[in-house]
Design a protein around this motif. Structure first.
Motif, PDB file in Angstrom:
ATOM      1  N   THR A 157      21.391  18.819 -69.740  1.00 50.09           N
ATOM      2  CA  THR A 157      21.635  20.221 -68.921  1.00 50.09           C
ATOM      3  C   THR A 157      22.440  21.379 -69.730  1.00 50.09           C
ATOM      4  OG1 THR A 157      23.517  19.314 -67.952  1.00 50.09           O
ATOM      5  CG2 THR A 157      21.444  18.770 -66.968  1.00 50.09           C
ATOM      6  N   GLY A 158      23.301  20.844 -70.774  1.00 51.03           N
ATOM      7  CA  GLY A 158      24.260  21.731 -71.510  1.00 51.03           C
ATOM      8  C   GLY A 158      25.300  22.100 -70.647  1.00 51.03           C
ATOM      9  N   GLU A 159      25.656  21.560 -69.539  1.00 53.74           N
ATOM     10  CA  GLU A 159      26.812  21.582 -68.561  1.00 53.74           C
ATOM     11  C   GLU A 159      27.740  20.434 -68.643  1.00 53.74           C
ATOM     12  OE1 GLU A 159      25.191  21.670 -64.570  1.00 53.74           O
ATOM     13  OE2 GLU A 159      23.771  23.135 -65.073  1.00 53.74           O
ATOM     14  N   ALA A 160      29.146  20.891 -68.908  1.00 61.30           N
ATOM     15  CA  ALA A 160      30.004  19.853 -69.178  1.00 61.30           C
ATOM     16  C   ALA A 160      30.262  18.867 -67.917  1.00 61.30           C
ATOM     17  CB  ALA A 160      31.329  20.375 -69.581  1.00 61.30           C
ATOM     18  N   ALA A 161      30.160  19.489 -66.758  1.00 64.15           N
ATOM     19  CA  ALA A 161      30.481  18.615 -65.726  1.00 64.15           C
ATOM     20  C   ALA A 161      29.275  17.792 -65.140  1.00 64.15           C
ATOM     21  CB  ALA A 161      30.955  19.522 -64.368  1.00 64.15           C
ATOM     22  N   ARG A 162      28.264  18.205 -65.589  1.00 65.56           N
ATOM     23  CA  ARG A 162      27.092  17.277 -65.264  1.00 65.56           C
ATOM     24  C   ARG A 162      26.267  17.486 -66.354  1.00 65.56           C
ATOM     25  NH1 ARG A 162      22.114  19.244 -62.515  1.00 65.56           N
ATOM     26  NH2 ARG A 162      21.179  17.681 -61.367  1.00 65.56           N
ATOM     27  N   PRO A 163      26.293  16.559 -67.562  1.00 59.84           N
ATOM     28  CA  PRO A 163      25.431  16.749 -68.966  1.00 59.84           C
ATOM     29  C   PRO A 163      24.114  16.409 -68.818  1.00 59.84           C
ATOM     30  CG  PRO A 163      27.185  14.798 -68.795  1.00 59.84           C
ATOM     31  CD  PRO A 163      27.525  15.598 -67.577  1.00 59.84           C
TER      32      PRO A 163
ATOM     33  N   ASP B 192      26.961  17.912 -75.795  1.00 66.73           N
ATOM     34  CA  ASP B 192      27.829  19.537 -75.596  1.00 66.73           C
ATOM     35  C   ASP B 192      27.192  20.582 -75.833  1.00 66.73           C
ATOM     36  OD1 ASP B 192      30.175  18.000 -74.920  1.00 66.73           O
ATOM     37  OD2 ASP B 192      30.881  17.828 -76.912  1.00 66.73           O
ATOM     38  N   HIS B 193      26.199  20.614 -76.918  1.00 66.57           N
ATOM     39  CA  HIS B 193      25.454  21.645 -77.418  1.00 66.57           C
ATOM     40  C   HIS B 193      23.845  21.119 -77.663  1.00 66.57           C
ATOM     41  CE1 HIS B 193      28.872  24.232 -77.301  1.00 66.57           C
ATOM     42  NE2 HIS B 193      29.465  23.341 -77.926  1.00 66.57           N
TER      43      HIS B 193
END
Length: 306
Positions: free
Chosen positions: A7-13, A47-48
């Motif tokens: 997803t690219g989201e730290a809290a919900r990868p 992370d990316h």
């Protein structure tokens, strides 16, 4: 089928997506994934995430379609595998050269914890050479690779000092026969072999503790800090030290997986699994792994597998 995608989201990868099952190449078996284990390198990639990234290199499950070229295990065979990607899904296409058959005595959760960390440990120790009676320093020892290296090296007769961040993480390594310290500066050398995985300021310090004519194998940089070496400082340190760069990758992996399975079956290697959870908990588990809240490997079970 269901697949976890970045997803690219730290809290919900990662999140679930409905996608078609993979279509195997002629030398690939289709495996119904029962369990998979994330690796720290995969967490960094999340992370990316690059376009098209499909995480998942450590899987265990059941062959539901044999390879068209006739290689590898047949339908209904329990296997552990190391595909290039795509293992965080209900089904994965895995090259038959990177599969090993599982005996009934090894469950899918333990098997899934073996591939990347175990293969890395095996190949790293081959690079280091015979360790019987030799002194070895291992940095960054608290992860899956460190656990396997410690158990295999001590079992091979090495006098191993393991560097790990906290006493809690060092307890298991001490049980396996390592002398545990919590920073490289505290390690008492000189050492015949140094296995270095943290990078940053630790590598030059570890290098200074190598016996003259010894070997340093550099196999990671978990600190994410680049290494700087001062030539003039080296002049005052140990002479004729060899520095080798190491990366585990390079198929085929099947023979190494079979070795790991045999060692587990013979009670000579013990995967350290710090968490087993349903794969619906993958996103939260990845965050906990990134924040080092799990000791050892985390394994996710797919579709209620046990």
């Amino acid at each position: 089928m269901q697949r976890l995608i970045p997803t690219g989201e730290a809290a919900r990868p990662v999140a679930f997506a409905e996608v078609p099952p993979p279509v195997p190449e002629s030398d690939e078996a289709l495996v119904k994934v029962e369990a998979f284990a994330p690796n720290r390198g995969e967490i960094f990639l999340l992370d990316h995430p690059r376009p098209g990234l499909l995480p998942g290199k450590d899987v265990a499950g059941l062959v539901v379609q044999a390879a068209a070229d006739g290689s590898g295990p047949g339908i209904g065979t329990r296997v552990v595998g190391h595909p290039a990607q795509g293992g965080w899904a209900e089904f994965a296409a895995v090259p038959t050269h990177s599969l090993a058959v599982l005996p009934d005595s090894i469950d899918s959760a333990r098997a899934a914890a073996l591939p990347l960390a175990g293969i890395t440990a095996l190949r790293l120790l081959r690079t280091a050479g015979s360790l019987a009676g030799r002194s070895v320093l291992l940095t960054g020892a608290s992860g899956g690779v460190g656990h396997y290296v410690t158990e295999l090296a001590v079992g091979a007769g090495a006098e191993l000092t393991a560097v790990t961040a906290t006493p809690v993480r060092g307890e298991r390594l001490a049980e396996l026969g390592a002398k545990v310290v919590h920073e490289v500066a505290a390690a008492r050398g000189p050492f015949d072999v140094v296995l270095e995985s943290t990078g940053g300021p630790d590598l030059p310090l570890a290098l200074s503790k190598v016996h003259p004519g010894g070997l340093l194998v550099w196999f990671g940089q978990v600190s994410r800090i680049p290494v700087s070496l001062d030539f003039f400082q080296l002049l005052g340190g140990p002479e004729r030290v060899t520095i080798r760069h190491f990366h585990y990758a390079g198929a085929p992996y099947g023979s190494d997986l079979a070795t790991l399975v045999r060692l587990v079956e013979q009670n000579r290697l013990h995967p350290e699994v710090g968490r087993i959870a349903d794969w619906t908990q993958t996103a939260a588990t990845l965050v906990d792994l990134r924040e080092r809240r799990i000791r050892g490997k985390a394994v996710l079970l797919v579709g209620g597998a046990r």
